[in-house]
Scaffold this motif. Structure first.
Motif, PDB file in Angstrom:
ATOM      1  N   LEU A 109      55.815 -11.465  10.028  1.00 27.32           N
ATOM      2  CA  LEU A 109      55.863 -10.889   8.684  1.00 27.32           C
ATOM      3  C   LEU A 109      54.462 -10.783   8.104  1.00 27.32           C
ATOM      4  O   LEU A 109      53.546 -11.514   8.501  1.00 27.32           O
ATOM      5  N   GLY A 111      51.458 -11.443   5.874  1.00 21.58           N
ATOM      6  CA  GLY A 111      51.019 -12.668   5.199  1.00 21.58           C
ATOM      7  C   GLY A 111      51.208 -13.924   6.030  1.00 21.58           C
ATOM      8  O   GLY A 111      50.807 -15.017   5.635  1.00 21.58           O
ATOM      9  N   SER A 112      51.833 -13.777   7.213  1.00 21.74           N
ATOM     10  CA  SER A 112      52.065 -14.966   8.044  1.00 21.74           C
ATOM     11  C   SER A 112      50.774 -15.442   8.699  1.00 21.74           C
ATOM     12  O   SER A 112      50.681 -16.581   9.148  1.00 21.74           O
ATOM     13  N   GLY A 113      49.781 -14.554   8.752  1.00 27.06           N
ATOM     14  CA  GLY A 113      48.532 -14.902   9.438  1.00 27.06           C
ATOM     15  C   GLY A 113      48.404 -14.179  10.771  1.00 27.06           C
ATOM     16  O   GLY A 113      47.632 -14.591  11.645  1.00 27.06           O
ATOM     17  N   LYS A 114      49.150 -13.099  10.922  1.00 26.17           N
ATOM     18  CA  LYS A 114      49.218 -12.395  12.214  1.00 26.17           C
ATOM     19  C   LYS A 114      47.863 -11.824  12.646  1.00 26.17           C
ATOM     20  O   LYS A 114      47.434 -12.026  13.780  1.00 26.17           O
ATOM     21  N   THR A 115      47.216 -11.102  11.728  1.00 28.71           N
ATOM     22  CA  THR A 115      45.941 -10.483  12.092  1.00 28.71           C
ATOM     23  C   THR A 115      44.869 -11.539  12.363  1.00 28.71           C
ATOM     24  O   THR A 115      44.127 -11.459  13.344  1.00 28.71           O
ATOM     25  N   THR A 116      44.833 -12.552  11.515  1.00 29.86           N
ATOM     26  CA  THR A 116      43.881 -13.656  11.719  1.00 29.86           C
ATOM     27  C   THR A 116      44.126 -14.322  13.074  1.00 29.86           C
ATOM     28  O   THR A 116      43.189 -14.600  13.825  1.00 29.86           O
ATOM     29  N   GLN A 148      40.656  -4.714   8.512  1.00 26.52           N
ATOM     30  CA  GLN A 148      40.499  -6.171   8.616  1.00 26.52           C
ATOM     31  C   GLN A 148      40.311  -6.596  10.074  1.00 26.52           C
ATOM     32  O   GLN A 148      39.431  -7.398  10.398  1.00 26.52           O
ATOM     33  N   ARG A 250      48.971 -22.209   9.256  1.00 24.38           N
ATOM     34  CA  ARG A 250      48.844 -23.059   8.066  1.00 24.38           C
ATOM     35  C   ARG A 250      49.282 -24.489   8.319  1.00 24.38           C
ATOM     36  O   ARG A 250      49.773 -25.175   7.420  1.00 24.38           O
ATOM     37  N   ASP A 252      47.293 -26.682   8.713  1.00 21.37           N
ATOM     38  CA  ASP A 252      46.273 -27.483   8.034  1.00 21.37           C
ATOM     39  C   ASP A 252      46.741 -27.818   6.619  1.00 21.37           C
ATOM     40  O   ASP A 252      46.099 -28.581   5.914  1.00 21.37           O
ATOM     41  N   GLY A 275      47.847 -22.769  13.963  1.00 22.19           N
ATOM     42  CA  GLY A 275      46.688 -22.339  13.182  1.00 22.19           C
ATOM     43  C   GLY A 275      46.335 -23.442  12.204  1.00 22.19           C
ATOM     44  O   GLY A 275      47.209 -24.006  11.552  1.00 22.19           O
ATOM     45  N   GLY A 277      43.568 -23.284   9.859  1.00 22.12           N
ATOM     46  CA  GLY A 277      42.590 -22.899   8.835  1.00 22.12           C
ATOM     47  C   GLY A 277      42.268 -21.428   8.938  1.00 22.12           C
ATOM     48  O   GLY A 277      42.827 -20.708   9.772  1.00 22.12           O
ATOM     49  N   GLU A 278      41.369 -20.995   8.062  1.00 21.67           N
ATOM     50  CA  GLU A 278      41.053 -19.568   8.001  1.00 21.67           C
ATOM     51  C   GLU A 278      39.952 -19.174   8.979  1.00 21.67           C
ATOM     52  O   GLU A 278      39.785 -18.005   9.308  1.00 21.67           O
TER      53      GLU A 278
HETATM   54  P1  GDP Z   1      48.966 -10.999   8.156  1.00 27.34           P
HETATM   55  O1  GDP Z   1      49.369 -10.195   6.962  1.00 27.34           O
HETATM   56  O2  GDP Z   1      50.134 -11.680   8.780  1.00 27.34           O
HETATM   57  O3  GDP Z   1      48.160 -10.230   9.157  1.00 27.34           O
HETATM   58  O4  GDP Z   1      48.088 -12.186   7.586  1.00 27.34           O
HETATM   59  P2  GDP Z   1      46.506 -12.418   7.620  1.00 27.34           P
HETATM   60  O5  GDP Z   1      46.050 -12.653   9.011  1.00 27.34           O
HETATM   61  O6  GDP Z   1      45.838 -11.351   6.846  1.00 27.34           O
HETATM   62  O7  GDP Z   1      46.417 -13.819   6.868  1.00 27.34           O
HETATM   63  C1  GDP Z   1      46.777 -13.984   5.513  1.00 27.34           C
HETATM   64  C2  GDP Z   1      45.936 -15.100   4.922  1.00 27.34           C
HETATM   65  O8  GDP Z   1      46.259 -16.339   5.526  1.00 27.34           O
HETATM   66  C3  GDP Z   1      44.446 -14.907   5.133  1.00 27.34           C
HETATM   67  O9  GDP Z   1      43.772 -15.273   3.960  1.00 27.34           O
HETATM   68  C4  GDP Z   1      44.119 -15.866   6.274  1.00 27.34           C
HETATM   69  O10 GDP Z   1      42.790 -16.327   6.236  1.00 27.34           O
HETATM   70  C5  GDP Z   1      45.106 -16.990   6.000  1.00 27.34           C
HETATM   71  N1  GDP Z   1      45.437 -17.775   7.197  1.00 27.34           N
HETATM   72  C6  GDP Z   1      45.829 -17.332   8.417  1.00 27.34           C
HETATM   73  N2  GDP Z   1      46.066 -18.352   9.260  1.00 27.34           N
HETATM   74  C7  GDP Z   1      45.819 -19.489   8.574  1.00 27.34           C
HETATM   75  C8  GDP Z   1      45.899 -20.901   8.896  1.00 27.34           C
HETATM   76  O11 GDP Z   1      46.246 -21.333  10.005  1.00 27.34           O
HETATM   77  N3  GDP Z   1      45.568 -21.770   7.891  1.00 27.34           N
HETATM   78  C9  GDP Z   1      45.188 -21.331   6.653  1.00 27.34           C
HETATM   79  N4  GDP Z   1      44.878 -22.255   5.754  1.00 27.34           N
HETATM   80  N5  GDP Z   1      45.116 -20.039   6.331  1.00 27.34           N
HETATM   81  C10 GDP Z   1      45.416 -19.117   7.255  1.00 27.34           C
END
Ligand code: GDP
Length: 297
Positions: A109, A111-116, A148, A250, A252, A275, A277-278
Motif C-alpha cells: 500500500l 505509505g508502507s515504505g515500498k519505494t524506500t 522519488q 518501521r 524502529d 526496515g 529507519g529512513e
Molecule cells: P511508499 O508510498 O510505500 O512507497 O512509501 P515510501 O517509501 O515513500 O515511505 C513513506 C515514508 O516512510 C518515508 O518518509 C520513508 O522514509 C518512511 N519509511 C520507510 N521505511 C521506514 C522504516 O523502516 N522506518 C521508518 N522510521 N520510516 C520508514
C-alpha cells in the motif's frame, strides 16, 4: 510504556512456593500474563489464544529445573515457542536471484515504505552481494513517486529505468526486462503503484505486471506498526497476487513486534527483512530471536 513480561512472570512465580513441577495453576497464572503481553504487543487475539494454548500444553507438568526459577523456565518455554512461530523455512533474507536478470516485484500500500524499501534492497544487493541492479517505478499515477525512486537511485548509485511519459505499467515492466537483459543487470526491481487501500484496480495492475515479468520474488512491503491491518493486507495480497516474502517496515518504531507474530501465524509467509529507519542502510534480515526478545520485553 509496557511492563517487562520476563520480570512480571518472575514476580508471579516468586510468590509461589517451590514445587517439584510446574503445576496447572502456576502455568495458568503465568499464561494470563503472557496473553496480556501478547495483546499489548499488538498480536491479534486468535493468534494470542492459539499461542497460549500451545505453550500451556508444553509447560504443564514440566519438571522444574534446579538451575533456573519456575518464572525463568516459563519465560524460556514462551521464548522458544515464539521462535518456532516466527522462523520460516530457509535462510532469512535470502532472495532467489539466480539466472540474471532476475525480476523482483515490490508490492504494498501507499505509505508502507515500498519505494524506500526497493532502494534499500537494491543498495544491499549491490553492496553486499556485488549485484548490478536496475530499478523501475511503475507508479504512473504519481509522477512524484517515480521521481522519488530516481532520486534515491542517484543517492545510492543504482540505475533507474528512464521515465517515459504516457507509458502504462505493463509497458514499463517490459522495457525494464529488455533493458536489464541488454544492460547486463543481475536483478531488476519493479516498484508497483501503491494505493491507500487495496482496490480492484491496484490488484489488476499488479497482476498484469506479474504476468509479464514472471518475478522470481514478489515482496510485500507492510508497515509493521499497523498490527492486525498489516496481516489483513498480507492475506489479501497473497490471495490475489501471490507473495513470496514480506518486508516489515518501521520496526524502529514503538511497536512491540506483535505484527510479526500474527503475520507468520496467519499467512505462513516468510518475513525476509525488517526496515529500521529512513536511511538507505536501515534494513536488516529478519531475526526471530530479536523479535521474540522484543515481544517478551
Ligand atoms: P511508499 O508510498 O510505500 O512507497 O512509501 P515510501 O517509501 O515513500 O515511505 C513513506 C515514508 O516512510 C518515508 O518518509 C520513508 O522514509 C518512511 N519509511 C520507510 N521505511 C521506514 C522504516 O523502516 N522506518 C521508518 N522510521 N520510516 C520508514
Amino acid at each position: 510504556m509496557f511492563e517487562n513480561l520476563s520480570e512480571r512472570l518472575s514476580g508471579v512465580f516468586d510468590r509461589l512456593t517451590k514445587q517439584g513441577a510446574l503445576s496447572d495453576e502456576d502455568v495458568a497464572t503465568a499464561l494470563r500474563e503472557v496473553r496480556v503481553a501478547l495483546l499489548e504487543a499488538d498480536v491479534s487475539l486468535p493468534v494470542a489464544r492459539d499461542f497460549v494454548k500451545a505453550v500451556q500444553e508444553k509447560a504443564t507438568g514440566q519438571a522444574v529445573t534446579k538451575s533456573i526459577t519456575p518464572g525463568q523456565q516459563v519465560v524460556k518455554i514462551v521464548h522458544d515457542a515464539l521462535i518456532d512461530v516466527l522462523k520460516g523455512e530457509g535462510e532469512p533474507g535470502a532472495l532467489k536471484i539466480d539466472n540474471p536478470p532476475a525480476p523482483i516485484l515490490m508490492v504494498g500500500l501507499q505509505g508502507s515504505g515500498k519505494t524506500t524499501t526497493t532502494a534499500k534492497l537494491a543498495k544491499r544487493l549491490k553492496d553486499r552481494d556485488g549485484k548490478r541492479v536496475l530499478m523501475a517505478s511503475l507508479d504512473v499515477n504519481r509522477p512524484a513517486a517515480m521521481e522519488q525512486l530516481a532520486i534515491l537511485g542517484m543517492q545510492i548509485g543504482v540505475d533507474t529505468l528512464p521515465i517515459v511519459k504516457g507509458e502504462d505499467p505493463v509497458a514499463i515492466a517490459k522495457r525494464a526486462k529488455t533493458q536489464a537483459g541488454l544492460g547486463g543487470y543481475d536483478v531488476y526491481m519493479l516498484d508497483t503503484a501503491g494505493r491507500l487501500h487495496i482496490d480492484a484496480d491496484l490488484i489488476a495492475q499488479a497482476a498484469a505486471v506479474r504476468d509479464v515479468a514472471n518475478p522470481r520474488e514478489t515482496l510485500l512491503v507492510v508497515d509493521g506498526l499497523t498490527g492486525q491491518d498489516a496481516v489483513n493486507v498480507a492475506t489479501e495480497f497473497d490471495d490475489k497476487i501471490g507473495v513470496s516474502g514480506v518486508v516489515l517496515t518501521r520496526m524502529d518504531g514503538d511497536g512491540r513486534g506483535g505484527a510479526a507474530l500474527s503475520m507468520r501465524a496467519v499467512t505462513g509467509k516468510p518475513i525476509k527483512f525488517v526496515g529500521l529507519g529512513e536511511k538507505m542502510d536501515a534494513i536488516e534480515t529478519f531475526e526471530p530471536e530479536r523479535i521474540a526478545g522484543r515481544i517478551l520485553g
